[in-house]
Motif scaffolding. Structure first.
Motif, PDB file in Angstrom:
ATOM      1  N   ALA A   1       0.838  -1.196   0.000  1.00  0.00           N
ATOM      2  CA  ALA A   1       0.000   0.000   0.000  1.00  0.00           C
ATOM      3  C   ALA A   1       0.870   1.243   0.000  1.00  0.00           C
ATOM      4  CB  ALA A   1      -0.927  -0.010   1.216  1.00  0.00           C
ATOM      5  N   GLY A   2       0.487   2.229  -0.796  1.00  0.00           N
ATOM      6  CA  GLY A   2       1.260   3.457  -0.896  1.00  0.00           C
ATOM      7  C   GLY A   2       2.323   3.396  -1.969  1.00  0.00           C
ATOM      8  N   SER A   3       2.549   2.224  -2.526  1.00  0.00           N
ATOM      9  CA  SER A   3       3.548   2.066  -3.576  1.00  0.00           C
ATOM     10  C   SER A   3       2.905   2.275  -4.928  1.00  0.00           C
ATOM     11  CB  SER A   3       4.161   0.664  -3.516  1.00  0.00           C
ATOM     12  OG  SER A   3       4.953   0.419  -4.652  1.00  0.00           O
ATOM     13  N   ILE A   4       3.643   2.867  -5.868  1.00  0.00           N
ATOM     14  CA  ILE A   4       3.128   3.052  -7.218  1.00  0.00           C
ATOM     15  C   ILE A   4       3.501   1.869  -8.108  1.00  0.00           C
ATOM     16  CG2 ILE A   4       3.153   5.568  -7.088  1.00  0.00           C
ATOM     17  CD1 ILE A   4       5.762   5.532  -8.697  1.00  0.00           C
ATOM     18  N   ASP A   5       4.212   0.899  -7.559  1.00  0.00           N
ATOM     19  CA  ASP A   5       4.544  -0.288  -8.329  1.00  0.00           C
ATOM     20  C   ASP A   5       3.267  -1.042  -8.692  1.00  0.00           C
ATOM     21  OD1 ASP A   5       7.214   0.280  -8.071  1.00  0.00           O
ATOM     22  OD2 ASP A   5       7.476  -0.973  -6.283  1.00  0.00           O
ATOM     23  N   PRO A   6       3.196  -1.584  -9.905  1.00  0.00           N
ATOM     24  CA  PRO A   6       1.999  -2.329 -10.295  1.00  0.00           C
ATOM     25  C   PRO A   6       1.869  -3.615  -9.496  1.00  0.00           C
ATOM     26  CG  PRO A   6       3.727  -2.588 -11.941  1.00  0.00           C
ATOM     27  CD  PRO A   6       4.208  -1.548 -10.976  1.00  0.00           C
ATOM     28  N   SER A   7       0.653  -4.084  -9.357  1.00  0.00           N
ATOM     29  CA  SER A   7       0.394  -5.336  -8.653  1.00  0.00           C
ATOM     30  C   SER A   7       1.052  -6.494  -9.390  1.00  0.00           C
ATOM     31  CB  SER A   7      -1.115  -5.570  -8.567  1.00  0.00           C
ATOM     32  OG  SER A   7      -1.404  -6.941  -8.357  1.00  0.00           O
ATOM     33  N   HIS A   8       1.887  -7.256  -8.691  1.00  0.00           N
ATOM     34  CA  HIS A   8       2.536  -8.403  -9.327  1.00  0.00           C
ATOM     35  C   HIS A   8       1.525  -9.474  -9.704  1.00  0.00           C
ATOM     36  CE1 HIS A   8       2.182  -9.842  -5.180  1.00  0.00           C
ATOM     37  NE2 HIS A   8       2.407 -11.068  -5.620  1.00  0.00           N
ATOM     38  N   VAL A   9       0.403  -9.511  -8.987  1.00  0.00           N
ATOM     39  CA  VAL A   9      -0.647 -10.482  -9.300  1.00  0.00           C
ATOM     40  C   VAL A   9      -1.303 -10.145 -10.633  1.00  0.00           C
ATOM     41  CG1 VAL A   9      -2.872 -11.421  -8.556  1.00  0.00           C
ATOM     42  CG2 VAL A   9      -1.065 -11.000  -6.873  1.00  0.00           C
ATOM     43  N   LEU A  10      -1.664  -8.877 -10.817  1.00  0.00           N
ATOM     44  CA  LEU A  10      -2.304  -8.465 -12.065  1.00  0.00           C
ATOM     45  C   LEU A  10      -1.337  -8.545 -13.239  1.00  0.00           C
ATOM     46  CD1 LEU A  10      -4.436  -5.428 -10.829  1.00  0.00           C
ATOM     47  CD2 LEU A  10      -5.150  -7.804 -11.174  1.00  0.00           C
ATOM     48  N   VAL A  11      -0.061  -8.260 -12.993  1.00  0.00           N
ATOM     49  CA  VAL A  11       0.944  -8.409 -14.047  1.00  0.00           C
ATOM     50  C   VAL A  11       1.031  -9.865 -14.485  1.00  0.00           C
ATOM     51  CG1 VAL A  11       3.415  -8.303 -14.565  1.00  0.00           C
ATOM     52  CG2 VAL A  11       2.307  -6.379 -13.420  1.00  0.00           C
ATOM     53  N   ALA A  12       1.019 -10.776 -13.518  1.00  0.00           N
ATOM     54  CA  ALA A  12       1.089 -12.203 -13.845  1.00  0.00           C
ATOM     55  C   ALA A  12      -0.145 -12.652 -14.619  1.00  0.00           C
ATOM     56  CB  ALA A  12       1.240 -13.022 -12.573  1.00  0.00           C
ATOM     57  N   MET A  13      -1.282 -12.063 -14.327  1.00  0.00           N
ATOM     58  CA  MET A  13      -2.527 -12.448 -14.978  1.00  0.00           C
ATOM     59  C   MET A  13      -2.684 -11.860 -16.372  1.00  0.00           C
ATOM     60  SD  MET A  13      -5.066 -12.071 -11.655  1.00  0.00           S
ATOM     61  CE  MET A  13      -6.583 -12.133 -12.612  1.00  0.00           C
ATOM     62  N   PHE A  14      -2.280 -10.579 -16.543  1.00  0.00           N
ATOM     63  CA  PHE A  14      -2.608  -9.858 -17.767  1.00  0.00           C
ATOM     64  C   PHE A  14      -1.407  -9.355 -18.565  1.00  0.00           C
ATOM     65  CE2 PHE A  14      -6.186  -8.902 -14.780  1.00  0.00           C
ATOM     66  CZ  PHE A  14      -7.147  -9.682 -15.414  1.00  0.00           C
ATOM     67  N   GLY A  15      -0.219  -9.334 -17.959  1.00  0.00           N
ATOM     68  CA  GLY A  15       0.941  -8.779 -18.634  1.00  0.00           C
ATOM     69  C   GLY A  15       1.226  -7.358 -18.181  1.00  0.00           C
ATOM     70  N   GLU A  16       2.444  -6.914 -18.409  1.00  0.00           N
ATOM     71  CA  GLU A  16       2.902  -5.631 -17.865  1.00  0.00           C
ATOM     72  C   GLU A  16       2.227  -4.415 -18.495  1.00  0.00           C
ATOM     73  OE1 GLU A  16       7.117  -5.465 -18.127  1.00  0.00           O
ATOM     74  OE2 GLU A  16       7.441  -7.033 -16.618  1.00  0.00           O
ATOM     75  N   LYS A  17       1.680  -4.555 -19.704  1.00  0.00           N
ATOM     76  CA  LYS A  17       1.111  -3.390 -20.396  1.00  0.00           C
ATOM     77  C   LYS A  17      -0.411  -3.386 -20.397  1.00  0.00           C
ATOM     78  CE  LYS A  17       5.107  -2.820 -23.458  1.00  0.00           C
ATOM     79  NZ  LYS A  17       5.582  -2.727 -24.871  1.00  0.00           N
ATOM     80  N   ALA A  18      -1.016  -4.321 -19.721  1.00  0.00           N
ATOM     81  CA  ALA A  18      -2.476  -4.412 -19.712  1.00  0.00           C
ATOM     82  C   ALA A  18      -3.096  -3.241 -18.960  1.00  0.00           C
ATOM     83  CB  ALA A  18      -2.912  -5.725 -19.084  1.00  0.00           C
ATOM     84  N   GLU A  19      -4.249  -2.793 -19.426  1.00  0.00           N
ATOM     85  CA  GLU A  19      -4.913  -1.655 -18.784  1.00  0.00           C
ATOM     86  C   GLU A  19      -5.378  -1.983 -17.379  1.00  0.00           C
ATOM     87  OE1 GLU A  19      -9.434  -2.390 -20.597  1.00  0.00           O
ATOM     88  OE2 GLU A  19      -8.330  -0.562 -21.079  1.00  0.00           O
TER      89      GLU A  19
END
Length: 377
Positions: free
Chosen positions: A323-341
């Motif tokens: 929380a408070g981090s601007i890093d993307p969720s590693h879970v959503l990256v794993a699910m959709f890829g780094e460039k997914a909306e």
């Protein structure tokens, strides 16, 4: 302003009966459970009674429960404790594990271990067959969470456990998010190690446990006294443990009721958004009932969360530990890829005690209003 708390997956408020148990124990059960005098024996009984509750809740035996300071310590003990006892240098995890697992694995990688991070599909689910394909002769540990803390997807733990049976590979599951909502039987799941934390099911922070199946190799990570059968040194937090046991007892009594209620909240929330003309997609499938992770096109998650907070609604963009981090969720990256909306427009609402239908409807209405306003900017 009366706030509406929709971040129960991050942490949950203590149940009033748990608070009473905790405060009473703070004043009355102050002895050291390792002391042999009467005051110590009183504390030992409270500890033993609680351990029995924990064991029964997952169909385990009392000595198989190691009391810890929470889920993070339980995960760390499972991973580092296994690595210290077994000869191989290969570990299998999934890409969507909690950071208590991922960072522990990363530390072992720096020490010469190899970790295979299994992918998940677009619903956040790992395939048991992928676990099988990743196994090697030097694999010592497979660690797969039972229910994901960000999107709620339930993993095929029993299926994975069955294929690991008789392989000699230790199987660990992080059940922190699922415990108290899903039925858990360690024999049916075929797990050797299982992590739990009290504060996710209306218990106090700072206490949890690790289930260790009898005969499973595990090296202690805290060195000192001989508490927890020499597996975890340190004087036990007896009031917290007693309160945790009360929370577990309540969760077992209300599990079916909560499942139905929280699923109802999810459908209610989505219905309000649809009626307000809000387009959204739900992230995850085959989910635990209390987690609703939505992708809402046209919004940016940081500004969205700020606006929700100003409106008196507590929600999250993912794992509470980032929380408070601007890093993307590693879970959503794993699910959709780094460039997914979905990486930039997904929000997690999670339900728990104290919420009413009125709260959920009001929160959904405000979510719709904010979504419309931000989409115009």
């Amino acid at each position: 302003m009366n706030r509406i708390y929709l971040d129960h997956a991050a942490t949950s408020p203590m149940h009033p009966e748990v608070v009473r148990t905790f405060t009473e124990a703070l004043g009355t059960v102050y002895g050291n459970p390792s002391s042999i005098h009467g005051t110590g024996r009183t504390a030992r009984k409270a500890l033993d009674d609680a351990r029995r509750v924990f064991a029964k809740s997952i169909n385990a035996e009392d000595p198989e429960i190691i009391i810890t300071s929470g889920g993070t310590e339980a995960d760390n003990l499972a991973i580092f404790g296994t690595a210290a006892k077994k000869a191989g240098k290969h570990i299998i995890a999934t890409a969507i594990e909690h950071h208590a697992v991922l960072h522990a694995c990363a530390k072992l990688e720096r020490e010469g271990y190899e970790v295979t991070y299994l992918p998940v599909d677009a619903n956040g689910r790992v395939e048991a067959e992928d676990v099988k394909k990743a196994l090697r002769e030097d694999t010592i540990l497979v660690t797969v969470m039972l229910g994901n803390n960000e999107v709620g997807t339930i993993q095929p733990i029993a299926e994975i456990g069955e294929l690991l049976k008789d392989t000699g590979v230790t199987f660990h599951t992080d059940a922190v998010q699922a415990y108290g909502l899903l039925p858990i039987d360690v024999d049916e799941l075929n797990v050797d190690l299982l992590s739990v934390s009290a504060h996710k099911l209306n218990g106090p922070k700072g206490v949890g446990f690790l289930y260790q199946r009898k005969g499973t190799p595990l090296a202690p990570q805290l060195i000192g006294g001989e508490q927890e059968r020499k597996r975890r040194a340190g004087t036990e937090n007896v009031p917290g443990i007693a309160a945790f046991a009360k929370a577990v007892a309540i969760s077992l009594e209300t599990k079916e009721e909560k499942w139905e209620q929280y699923n109802g909240f999810k459908e209610m929330f989505k219905t309000v958004l649809r009626n307000e003309g809000i387009k959204f997609s739900e992230n995850g499938s085959h989910q635990m009932p209390h987690i609703l992770n939505l992708s809402i096109p046209g919004i940016d998650i940081e500004s969205f969360l700020v606006n929700l907070d100003l409106a008196g609604i507590s929600a999250s963009s993912g794992s509470a530990c980032t929380a408070g981090s601007i890093d993307p969720s590693h879970v959503l990256v794993a699910m959709f890829g780094e460039k997914a909306e979905q990486i930039r427009n997904s929000i997690r609402f999670s339900f728990g005690i104290g919420l009413t239908e009125g709260d959920v409807i009001k929160a959904a209405e405000k979510t719709a209003q904010i979504s419309k306003r931000l989409a115009l900017q």
